[in-house]
Design a protein around this motif. Structure first.
Motif, PDB file in Angstrom:
ATOM      1  N   ALA A 642      42.561  43.590  49.981  1.00 21.34           N
ATOM      2  CA  ALA A 642      42.038  42.980  51.194  1.00 21.34           C
ATOM      3  C   ALA A 642      41.257  43.998  52.019  1.00 21.34           C
ATOM      4  O   ALA A 642      41.562  45.169  51.988  1.00 21.34           O
ATOM      5  CB  ALA A 642      43.166  42.409  52.023  1.00 21.34           C
TER       6      ALA A 642
ATOM      7  N   LYS B  43      37.332  35.555  58.562  1.00 17.46           N
ATOM      8  CA  LYS B  43      35.977  36.068  58.425  1.00 17.46           C
ATOM      9  C   LYS B  43      35.191  35.231  57.426  1.00 17.46           C
ATOM     10  O   LYS B  43      34.154  34.674  57.735  1.00 17.46           O
ATOM     11  CB  LYS B  43      36.007  37.543  57.964  1.00 17.46           C
ATOM     12  CG  LYS B  43      36.193  38.507  59.081  1.00 17.46           C
ATOM     13  CD  LYS B  43      35.712  39.910  58.719  1.00 17.46           C
ATOM     14  CE  LYS B  43      36.305  40.392  57.416  1.00 17.46           C
ATOM     15  NZ  LYS B  43      36.290  41.863  57.296  1.00 17.46           N
ATOM     16  N   VAL B  44      35.700  35.188  56.191  1.00 20.94           N
ATOM     17  CA  VAL B  44      34.963  34.510  55.130  1.00 20.94           C
ATOM     18  C   VAL B  44      35.908  33.609  54.356  1.00 20.94           C
ATOM     19  O   VAL B  44      36.984  34.033  53.983  1.00 20.94           O
ATOM     20  CB  VAL B  44      34.375  35.538  54.130  1.00 20.94           C
ATOM     21  CG1 VAL B  44      33.410  34.846  53.177  1.00 20.94           C
ATOM     22  CG2 VAL B  44      33.719  36.688  54.847  1.00 20.94           C
ATOM     23  N   ALA B  46      36.208  32.638  51.064  1.00 21.53           N
ATOM     24  CA  ALA B  46      35.582  33.076  49.822  1.00 21.53           C
ATOM     25  C   ALA B  46      35.848  32.118  48.675  1.00 21.53           C
ATOM     26  O   ALA B  46      35.089  32.063  47.717  1.00 21.53           O
ATOM     27  CB  ALA B  46      36.082  34.466  49.449  1.00 21.53           C
ATOM     28  N   GLY B  69      32.356  34.206  44.945  1.00 21.91           N
ATOM     29  CA  GLY B  69      33.816  34.187  44.840  1.00 21.91           C
ATOM     30  C   GLY B  69      34.346  34.484  43.453  1.00 21.91           C
ATOM     31  O   GLY B  69      35.528  34.257  43.185  1.00 21.91           O
ATOM     32  N   LYS B  70      33.522  35.000  42.584  1.00 22.40           N
ATOM     33  CA  LYS B  70      33.975  35.294  41.223  1.00 22.40           C
ATOM     34  C   LYS B  70      35.012  36.423  41.228  1.00 22.40           C
ATOM     35  O   LYS B  70      36.105  36.284  40.674  1.00 22.40           O
ATOM     36  CB  LYS B  70      32.783  35.712  40.345  1.00 22.40           C
ATOM     37  CG  LYS B  70      31.642  34.707  40.339  1.00 22.40           C
ATOM     38  CD  LYS B  70      30.547  35.128  39.398  1.00 22.40           C
ATOM     39  CE  LYS B  70      29.834  36.415  39.794  1.00 22.40           C
ATOM     40  NZ  LYS B  70      28.993  36.295  40.996  1.00 22.40           N
ATOM     41  N   SER B  71      34.627  37.527  41.841  1.00 22.73           N
ATOM     42  CA  SER B  71      35.561  38.662  41.877  1.00 22.73           C
ATOM     43  C   SER B  71      36.824  38.292  42.627  1.00 22.73           C
ATOM     44  O   SER B  71      37.927  38.706  42.263  1.00 22.73           O
ATOM     45  CB  SER B  71      34.903  39.859  42.548  1.00 22.73           C
ATOM     46  OG  SER B  71      33.765  40.253  41.837  1.00 22.73           O
ATOM     47  N   THR B  72      36.662  37.516  43.685  1.00 23.85           N
ATOM     48  CA  THR B  72      37.829  37.081  44.448  1.00 23.85           C
ATOM     49  C   THR B  72      38.797  36.325  43.544  1.00 23.85           C
ATOM     50  O   THR B  72      40.012  36.569  43.591  1.00 23.85           O
ATOM     51  CB  THR B  72      37.368  36.190  45.614  1.00 23.85           C
ATOM     52  OG1 THR B  72      36.441  36.922  46.400  1.00 23.85           O
ATOM     53  CG2 THR B  72      38.542  35.760  46.454  1.00 23.85           C
ATOM     54  N   GLU B 109      35.023  45.417  38.621  1.00 23.05           N
ATOM     55  CA  GLU B 109      33.589  45.290  38.876  1.00 23.05           C
ATOM     56  C   GLU B 109      32.856  46.608  38.678  1.00 23.05           C
ATOM     57  O   GLU B 109      31.864  46.694  37.986  1.00 23.05           O
ATOM     58  CB  GLU B 109      33.430  44.870  40.333  1.00 23.05           C
ATOM     59  CG  GLU B 109      32.499  43.744  40.550  1.00 23.05           C
ATOM     60  CD  GLU B 109      32.619  43.254  41.985  1.00 23.05           C
ATOM     61  OE1 GLU B 109      31.616  42.791  42.504  1.00 23.05           O
ATOM     62  OE2 GLU B 109      33.705  43.344  42.579  1.00 23.05           O
ATOM     63  N   GLU B 186      32.106  41.228  35.391  1.00 21.17           N
ATOM     64  CA  GLU B 186      30.749  41.656  35.054  1.00 21.17           C
ATOM     65  C   GLU B 186      30.756  42.749  33.998  1.00 21.17           C
ATOM     66  O   GLU B 186      30.399  43.896  34.284  1.00 21.17           O
ATOM     67  CB  GLU B 186      30.023  42.108  36.320  1.00 21.17           C
ATOM     68  CG  GLU B 186      30.106  41.016  37.358  1.00 21.17           C
ATOM     69  CD  GLU B 186      29.142  41.190  38.514  1.00 21.17           C
ATOM     70  OE1 GLU B 186      28.353  42.139  38.472  1.00 21.17           O
ATOM     71  OE2 GLU B 186      29.169  40.362  39.418  1.00 21.17           O
ATOM     72  N   HIS B 218      26.756  37.140  36.513  1.00 24.13           N
ATOM     73  CA  HIS B 218      25.633  36.305  36.907  1.00 24.13           C
ATOM     74  C   HIS B 218      24.493  36.487  35.927  1.00 24.13           C
ATOM     75  O   HIS B 218      23.387  36.071  36.161  1.00 24.13           O
ATOM     76  CB  HIS B 218      25.196  36.576  38.343  1.00 24.13           C
ATOM     77  CG  HIS B 218      25.231  38.011  38.708  1.00 24.13           C
ATOM     78  ND1 HIS B 218      25.895  38.468  39.806  1.00 24.13           N
ATOM     79  CD2 HIS B 218      24.745  39.081  38.096  1.00 24.13           C
ATOM     80  CE1 HIS B 218      25.792  39.779  39.863  1.00 24.13           C
ATOM     81  NE2 HIS B 218      25.095  40.175  38.827  1.00 24.13           N
TER      82      HIS B 218
HETATM   83  N1  LIG Z   1      37.600  42.555  51.146  1.00 19.74           N
HETATM   84  C1  LIG Z   1      36.822  41.613  51.667  1.00 19.74           C
HETATM   85  N2  LIG Z   1      36.853  41.362  52.980  1.00 19.74           N
HETATM   86  C2  LIG Z   1      36.084  40.401  53.513  1.00 19.74           C
HETATM   87  N3  LIG Z   1      35.279  39.615  52.820  1.00 19.74           N
HETATM   88  C3  LIG Z   1      35.189  39.804  51.503  1.00 19.74           C
HETATM   89  C4  LIG Z   1      35.958  40.815  50.851  1.00 19.74           C
HETATM   90  N4  LIG Z   1      35.670  40.771  49.532  1.00 19.74           N
HETATM   91  C5  LIG Z   1      34.773  39.794  49.375  1.00 19.74           C
HETATM   92  N5  LIG Z   1      34.483  39.207  50.536  1.00 19.74           N
HETATM   93  C6  LIG Z   1      33.578  38.082  50.748  1.00 19.74           C
HETATM   94  O1  LIG Z   1      34.013  37.014  49.924  1.00 19.74           O
HETATM   95  C7  LIG Z   1      32.913  36.375  49.333  1.00 19.74           C
HETATM   96  C8  LIG Z   1      33.057  36.340  47.828  1.00 19.74           C
HETATM   97  O2  LIG Z   1      33.041  37.669  47.345  1.00 19.74           O
HETATM   98  P1  LIG Z   1      33.197  38.033  45.815  1.00 19.74           P
HETATM   99  O3  LIG Z   1      33.301  39.500  45.724  1.00 19.74           O
HETATM  100  O4  LIG Z   1      34.289  37.236  45.261  1.00 19.74           O
HETATM  101  O5  LIG Z   1      31.798  37.553  45.211  1.00 19.74           O
HETATM  102  P2  LIG Z   1      31.266  37.655  43.724  1.00 19.74           P
HETATM  103  O6  LIG Z   1      31.081  36.285  43.260  1.00 19.74           O
HETATM  104  O7  LIG Z   1      32.124  38.527  42.904  1.00 19.74           O
HETATM  105  O8  LIG Z   1      29.864  38.350  43.972  1.00 19.74           O
HETATM  106  P3  LIG Z   1      29.077  39.429  43.060  1.00 19.74           P
HETATM  107  O9  LIG Z   1      28.385  38.684  42.015  1.00 19.74           O
HETATM  108  O10 LIG Z   1      28.140  40.044  44.034  1.00 19.74           O
HETATM  109  O11 LIG Z   1      30.070  40.372  42.533  1.00 19.74           O
HETATM  110  C9  LIG Z   1      31.689  37.123  49.802  1.00 19.74           C
HETATM  111  O12 LIG Z   1      31.118  36.388  50.854  1.00 19.74           O
HETATM  112  C10 LIG Z   1      32.210  38.433  50.308  1.00 19.74           C
HETATM  113  O13 LIG Z   1      31.446  38.870  51.399  1.00 19.74           O
END
Ligand SMILES: Nc1ncnc2c1ncn2[C@@H]1O[C@H](COP(=O)(O)OP(=O)(O)OP(=O)(O)O)[C@@H](O)[C@H]1O
Ligand SMILES: [Mg+2]
Lengths: 642, 339
Positions: A642, B43-44, B46, B69-72, B109, B186, B218
C-alpha cells in the motif's frame, strides 16, 4: 564504588523477590508483555474496524493471532531465518559500518593524549573511558543499522520478492535482529580487543633507581625516578635463597606497584636493578559480601546503625518495578551507612557465607577489605585515624570468639586486613589458640566478623558493601570481557527495538522512536524522582507545564505557583497526567543506565557479578521477546504494497 | 508442503493434495480495492467488483491500458494488498495465507532484487526462503541460470546488469521453487525480441508442464500469442472475458493464404467471391511483422556471424524470411525453422 542494596540480590531474588513479589522482575516482565499484547490487539482492532467494519476487524485481528500460534511459529524455519539474517548482515556491511571500527581504533591511538596524565587512578580513567566510548558508539550504530533496513526494503519494494515466498513475519523480524546482532558483534569484538591493549599499554611505564641505601642485614631502601608524574620508594629484603635474586617491592602509588630485582655480577657486587612492569592497577577483585546487622550502644541487635545525618545517600529506585509504579513503595532505594558509637557495646556484625578452606586457600589468612567511614564528634588528633577492632566469632557457638584485632581506619580509602588462620581467643572460659576454619567457622562455612570503634565519642560508618572477603582475584581480561558482554546486551536491546519500530514506521521516524526509548530509559530515574516528589506533595517546581509557566513568568522554583485557583488545578492536573504516563513508559523501558553501570565495576577493579550479568541477560531476552512479538504483529497486519 | 519441487524439464506436475476436486486455482469474488492515504481518505478506486476464475493448466491474461488495475489484481492475489471488499482464493486458501506461497512464483513489475548480490547468490537466497536443501538449491540454480541464459554473468553483481538481464534473474527467482502457479507482471518488458520470444516459448512450455500461469500485459501481441483466456480491464472494471481464439475471431471475414498465384488467378478468385455475393476487401502480399524480421536477422547472424550486407532495395518481402506467407506467428516460426 558503593553498591546499591539491589546489587546484592541473587538472580533468583531479583526474578521473584519472594518477600515483595510486586518488585519482582518476572512480574514486571509478564505485566509488560501482557499489557503490550492487549494494547496491540486493541489498537489493531480499532484500526481495522475503521477500515473494514467492526465484524471484519475482529476477524482480521483474531486471524493474525491464530496464525501466529497455529502456523507462523511452528512454520518458522531456521534456514529462512539464517538466509534473512545473512542478507541483513551483508546489507549492513555494505554500508561500511566497519569503517567506524577503524576510526575507533585510530581514535584510541590518540585518546591517550587527552586523558589526564596526573590522575591518581589512571586505570579507572582508562577503563571507564574506553568502556563508555564503546558503549555509546555501539548503541548509536545499532540505532542506525537496525532502523533503516526494513523501511528501505519496503520503499524500494525488494520486500515484495520476500513476502511472496513462504516467509513468515516471524522470520523477517528475527532474521533482521539476528543479522544486525551479528554485525554489531563483528564490530564489538575488535573494539574490545583494541580497548584491552589501549588500557594495558596505556598504563605501562618504566622507572629507574635514583637512590639506594643499604640499611643493614642485606636490606636496601631506595627511590625510583619520577616518571609519568609519580615516583615510588622501595625496599629489598634479603632473599631466603642465597643464590636467588634479591627481590623488592615498591609502595603502591596510583594503584600499582613494581617489582624491583637486584642483579649481582659475578663478583657478587650489585650490578644493576631491573624494574618490573606495573602491576596491581588492573584488578578484578571478587568480593564476598556478608549480611549486616548492628548492635546499639547497649548491645541490643538492631537493623540499622546510628544515623549521623546526611548519610542516607540516594541509591536509585532500582528494580522496584511494579511496586513503585502502583505506589506501594514510594521511597527510593536508599543506601544506608549505619554508624557505630565508639567505646560502647555498639558494633556491626557481618555474617559471611561459604567461608571454606577450599575457597580461601591463602596460607596467611583470609584477605578482607574495608572501606569505612568515620564521623568525629570531638576533634582529637585529626592526623591519626580512628581505631577500630575486628573480632571473629562462631555464629552457632557465640562463646567461641577471637581476641580483637585492632586497626586504624583509613578514611576515603580501602584498607586491607587479613584474618589469620590461627588466632588467640576464648572458648567459653578457656583461653586458647583458635583455628579459624575449625573453631570460628561453622561446618556449613559461616563466619561472623564484628567491627567496633574503639575511640570514645567517635563513630564508624558501615554498610553491606563496605566490608568484604576476597577469596580470589579474577582476571582483568575476563572482567573487561564481561563489561563488553554487558555492552553487547544493550546493543541487542537497541537493535530489537529498532527493528520493532521499523516494521511500522519509516526509517527516520523509527530511529527517532528508538532513540526516544533509549533516552527515556536513561532518564528513568529522574522521572521517578519527579513523580516521587509529586506524590509527596513536595514542590520542586512542578511538572513540565508548571515549569514552563514558571520559566515564562520568571518565578522562582520555591514559591507557590502564582496563578488563579482553577488555572493552577488545570496545570497540575495536566502535569500529573504527563508525569504518570512518562513514569509508566519509563518503567516499561529497559533500564540501560543499570547496564551501563557494569562499566563502573570494571573501572573500580571489581569482578562483575555473574548474577548481575545474568539479570541483564534475562531482561534483554525479555525485551527482545516483546519487541519480536510487537514487530511480528505489525508486519503481519501491514499491507506491504500500500 | 507435500510436493517435492521437481525439475523444469519434468512431466506435468500432478499434485494430488492440491485443490482436490476443483480445477480452479485462483478465484476472485466481487474483488474491490480502494487505495487510501495515510488518514484513510480514499484516493483511487483501482479495482471494482472483479470476478474471475483461473483454471488449472491455463494461461490467463490480464489485459488493459496503464493504470487499469492489472498490477493491483496480482498484488491482491499475492496478499501484498488486502482487499477493500470481496475475497481472493488461491488454491482454495485465503490470499494472505503464507503457506500458499510455496506453490507460487511471482515476477514483479520491475525486478525488485538485492543489487549487491550476484545471480547465484540471489537464486540461492530465494531458494533458502523455500527451505530447499543445499544440494537441491545448487541443482535448481544451475538449471535456471541456463534456462534464462545468464551463464556468463552469474558471478556478477546485479547492479551491473542491464534491464533485460535483471528481468531474467527476476524470472529465474520466480521459478526457483518449481511453482504450480506463476504470476507474471508484464513479463516481456525490458526484454529484447529474442528474449520476448524465449519468454513466450517458456510460458507455453510451462503450461505444457501443467502449470497455471497468470500474466498481465499491455503488449497485445504477447497476450494474443500465448494466452488461452484473457480478461480485459479498464479503469478497474472487467470489460471482457473469454477465450482468445473466440474473442479475436472476426466472424464475417474469411482469410485465404496461397502461394504462387498469378495476377490472373487473383482476378479470377475475386470474381468467384463476387459471384457468391461477397465483397473483396483486399488482395495483397502479406508483410511480415517487425518481430519476425528481427528474429530472422538474429537467427541468421547466429548461424553466419559477421556483418550483414544491407542494400537500399532490401524490403521485407525480399528477405529470406519474408517469403513466409502464413499469418500466424506459430506458422511463421515453424517456417523459419525449416528454411
Ligand atoms: N500504492 C498505491 N497507492 C495509490 N494508488 C495506487 C497505488 N498503486 C496503484 N495505484 C493506482 O491504482 C490504479 C491501478 O494501478 P495498477 O498499478 O494496478 O495499474 P496497472 O494496470 O498495473 O498499470 P500499468 O500497466 O501501468 O502497470 C492506478 O490509478 C494507480 O494510480
Ligand atoms: Mg502494472
Amino acid at each position: 564504588m558503593t553498591l546499591q542494596p539491589e546489587d546484592f540480590w541473587s538472580f533468583g531474588e531479583w526474578l521473584l523477590r519472594p518477600e515483595s513479589f510486586l518488585e519482582s522482575a518476572l512480574l514486571q516482565g509478564i505485566v509488560l508483555v501482557v499489557l503490550a499484547v492487549l494494547l496491540g490487539l486493541i489498537i489493531a482492532y480499532l484500526v481495522s474496524a475503521v477500515r473494514h467494519g467492526p465484524g471484519e476487524g475482529f476477524y482480521a485481528v483474531a486471524r493474525s493471532v491464530r496464525d501466529l500460534v497455529r502456523s507462523d511459529l511452528p512454520g518458522t524455519s531456521s534456514r529462512r531465518i539464517f538466509a534473512l539474517a545473512k542478507l541483513a548482515y551483508q546489507e549492513a556491511l555494505r554500508r561500511r559500518v566497519l569503517v567506524v571500527v577503524g576510526l575507533f581504533v585510530v581514535g584510541l591511538l590518540f585518546a591517550g593524549w587527552y586523558l589526564d596524565p596526573r590522575s591518581s587512578d589512571p586505570a579507572r580513567l582508562y577503563i571507564s573511558f574506553v568502556l563508555t566510548a564503546t558503549n555509546y558508539l555501539i548503541l548509536l550504530l545499532a540505532l542506525f543499522i537496525s532502523t533503516f533496513s526494513l523501511p528501505a526494503d519496503i520503499k524500494n519494494r525488494t520486500i515484495y520478492t520476500i513476502v511472496t515466498k513462504p516467509v513468515r513475519a516471524t522470520e523477517i523480524v528475527l532474521g533482521r535482529m539476528l543479522g544486525f546482532v551479528a554485525v554489531g558483534t563483528l564490530m564489538l569484538v575488535p573494539m574490545g580487543i583494541a580497548s584491552y591493549f589501549f588500557v594495558t599499554r596505556g598504563l605501562r611505564h618504566d622507572h629507574e633507581v635514583v637512590e639506594i641505601d643499604e640499611v643493614g642485614d642485606g636490606r636496601f631502601e631506595g627511590k625510583l625516578s619520577f616518571d609519568q608524574f609519580h615516583d615510588h620508594s622501595f625496599t629489598i629484603e634479603p632473599s631466603a635463597d642465597p643464590d636467588g635474586p634479591e627481590l623488592g617491592l615498591t609502595d603502591t602509588v596510583r594503584g600499582h606497584r613494581h617489582v624491583v630485582r637486584q642483579i649481582r655480577g659475578d663478583d657478587g657486587n650489585v650490578e644493576r636493578y631491573v624494574i618490573g612492569e606495573p602491576y596491581g592497577a588492573l584488578r578484578a577483585r571478587v568480593p564476598v559480601y556478608g549480611s549486616l546487622v548492628f548492635t546499639d550502644r547497649a548491645g541490643n541487635l538492631t537493623d540499622e546503625g546510628i544515623d549521623v545525618g546526611n548519610e542516607k545517600a540516594r541509591g536509585g529506585y532500582g528494580a522496584a518495578g511494579i511496586a513503585r509504579l502502583v505506589g506501594v513503595t514510594r521511597e527510593a532505594q536508599r543506601l544506608d551507612y549505619g554508624y557505630v558509637e565508639g567505646g560502647t557495646l555498639g558494633s556491626a556484625i557481618y555474617t559471611f557465607n561459604g567461608v571454606t578452606p577450599r575457597r580461601f586457600t591463602d596460607e596467611e589468612g583470609i584477605p578482607m577489605e574495608m572501606a569505612l567511614r568515620a564521623f568525629r564528634t570531638i576533634k582529637g588528633d585529626i592526623v591519626s585515624g580512628l581505631n577500630g577492632s575486628i573480632t571473629l566469632r562462631n555464629p552457632d557457638k557465640p562463646q567461641i570468639e577471637s581476641n580483637p584485632l585492632t586497626f586504624v581506619v583509613q578514611e576515603y580509602d580501602v584498607s586491607e586486613e587479613r584474618l589469620p588462620r590461627e588466632i588467640e581467643g576464648t572458648d567459653g572460659e578457656v583461653t586458647r589458640k583458635l583455628s579459624l576454619f575449625d573453631d570460628l567457622v561453622t561446618d556449613d562455612g559461616r563466619l561472623e566478623v564484628i567491627i567496633r570503634c574503639i575511640d570514645r565519642q567517635q563513630y564508624l560508618g558501615m554498610t553491606t558493601s563496605a566490608v568484604y572477603l576476597r577469596p580470589a582475584e579474577s582476571s582483568f581480561a575476563w572482567n573487561l570481557t564481561k563489561s563488553y558482554l554487558s555492552i553487547w546486551l544493550q546493543m541487542v536491546m537497541v537493535i530489537a527495538f529498532g527493528v520493532m519500530f521499523s516494521t511500522f514506521l519509516s526509517g527516520p521516524v523509527a530511529m527517532v522512536a528508538t532513540f526516544a526509548c533509549v533516552l527515556l530509559g536513561f532518564t528513568a530515574e529522574q522521572i521517578y524522582d519527579i513523580r516521587y516528589y509529586m506524590d509527596r506533595g513536595e514542590s520542586m517546581g512542578g511538572g513540565p507545564v508548571e515549569s514552563l509557566v514558571r520559566l515564562l513568568r520568571q518565578d522562582s522554583m520555591t514559591t507557590e505557583l502564582d496563578v488563579d485557583q482553577v488555572a493552577g488545578k488545570v496545570i497540575q492536573g495536566v502535569d500529573a497526567v504527563i508525569i504518570y504516563s512518562l513514569d509508566a513508559v519509563a518503567t516499561s523501558l529497559p533500564n540501560l543506565p543499570r547496564m551501563l553501570s557494569t562499566a563502573e565495576y570494571a573501572a573500580s577493579g571489581f569482578d562483575i557479578f555473574g548474577a548481575l550479568l545474568a539479570r541483564h541477560a534475562v531482561a534483554t531476552f525479555g525485551y527482545v521477546l516483546l519487541a519480536f512479538l510487537i514487530g511480528y504483529f505489525f508486519l503481519k497486519t501491514r499491507e506491504i504494497a500500500a | 508442503m507435500a510436493t517435492e519441487p521437481i525439475g523444469l524439464a519434468d512431466a506435468p506436475t500432478a499434485d494430488p493434495a492440491a485443490s482436490p476436486g476443483s480445477d480452479v486455482v485462483i478465484e476472485t469474488r466481487n474483488l474491490s480495492k480502494i487505495y487510501r492515504d495515510f488518514w484513510g481518505r480514499r484516493k483511487v478506486a483501482a479495482l471494482k467488483s472483479l470476478d474471475i476464475e483461473v483454471r488449472k493448466g491455463e494461461i490467463f491474461g490480464l489485459l488493459g491500458p496503464n493504470g487499469s488495475g492489472k498490477s493491483t489484481t496480482i498484488k491482491l492475489i499475492l496478499g501484498l494488498l488486502f482487499p477493500t471488499s470481496g475475497r481472493v482464493l488461491v488454491f482454495d486458501q485465503d490470499a494472505t495465507e503464507t503457506r500458499k506461497n510455496e506453490r507460487i512464483g511471482y515476477l514483479p513489475e520491475e525486478s525488485y532484487l538485492y543489487k549487491f548480490l550476484t545471480t547465484d547468490e540471489t537464486l540461492d537466497f530465494y531458494g533458502r526462503l523455500f527451505d530447499l536443501s543445499g544440494a537441491e538449491r545448487k541443482r535448481r540454480v544451475d538449471e535456471l541460470v541456463k534456462l534464462v541464459g545468464l551463464e556468463g554473468a552469474r558471478h556478477r553483481q546485479l547492479r551491473e546488469y542491464s534491464k533485460g538481464m535483471t528481468r531474467r534473474v527476476g524470472l529465474a527467482q520466480a521459478l526457483i521453487n518449481d511453482p504450480d502457479l506463476i504470476l507474471l507482471d508484464e513479463p516481456t518488458t525490458g526484454l529484447d525480441p529474442l528474449g520476448t520470444r524465449d519468454m513466450k516459448d517458456l510460458i507455453l512450455s510451462l503450461r505444457d508442464q501443467g502449470k497455471t500461469i497468470l500474466l498481465c500485459s499491455h503488449q497485445l501481441s504477447d497476450v494474443q500469442d500465448v494466452c488461452d483466456r484473457v480478461a480485459i480491464l479498464h479503469q478497474g472494471e472487467l470489460k471482457e472475458l473469454g477465450r482468445v481464439s473466440e474473442l479475436l475471431k472476426v466472424q464475417d471475414v474469411t482469410e485465404v493464404h496461397a502461394r504462387g498465384l498469378s495476377d490472373a488467378a487473383k482476378a479470377e478468385i475475386s470474381e468467384v467471391i463476387l459471384r457468391h455475393g461477397g465483397t473483396v476487401d483486399s488482395i495483397d502480399n502479406p508483410t511480415a511483422t517487425m518481430e519476425e524480421l528481427f528474429l530472422s536477422i538474429v537467427r541468421e547472424s547466429e548461424r553466419r556471424p559477421g556483418a550483414r550486407r544491407v542494400s537500399v532495395s532490401d524490403t521485407a518481402s525480399e528477405s529470406p524470411t519474408a517469403v513466409a506467407t502464413a499469418t500466424g506467428d506459430d506458422a511463421a516460426s515453424r517456417d523459419e525453422g525449416q528454411s
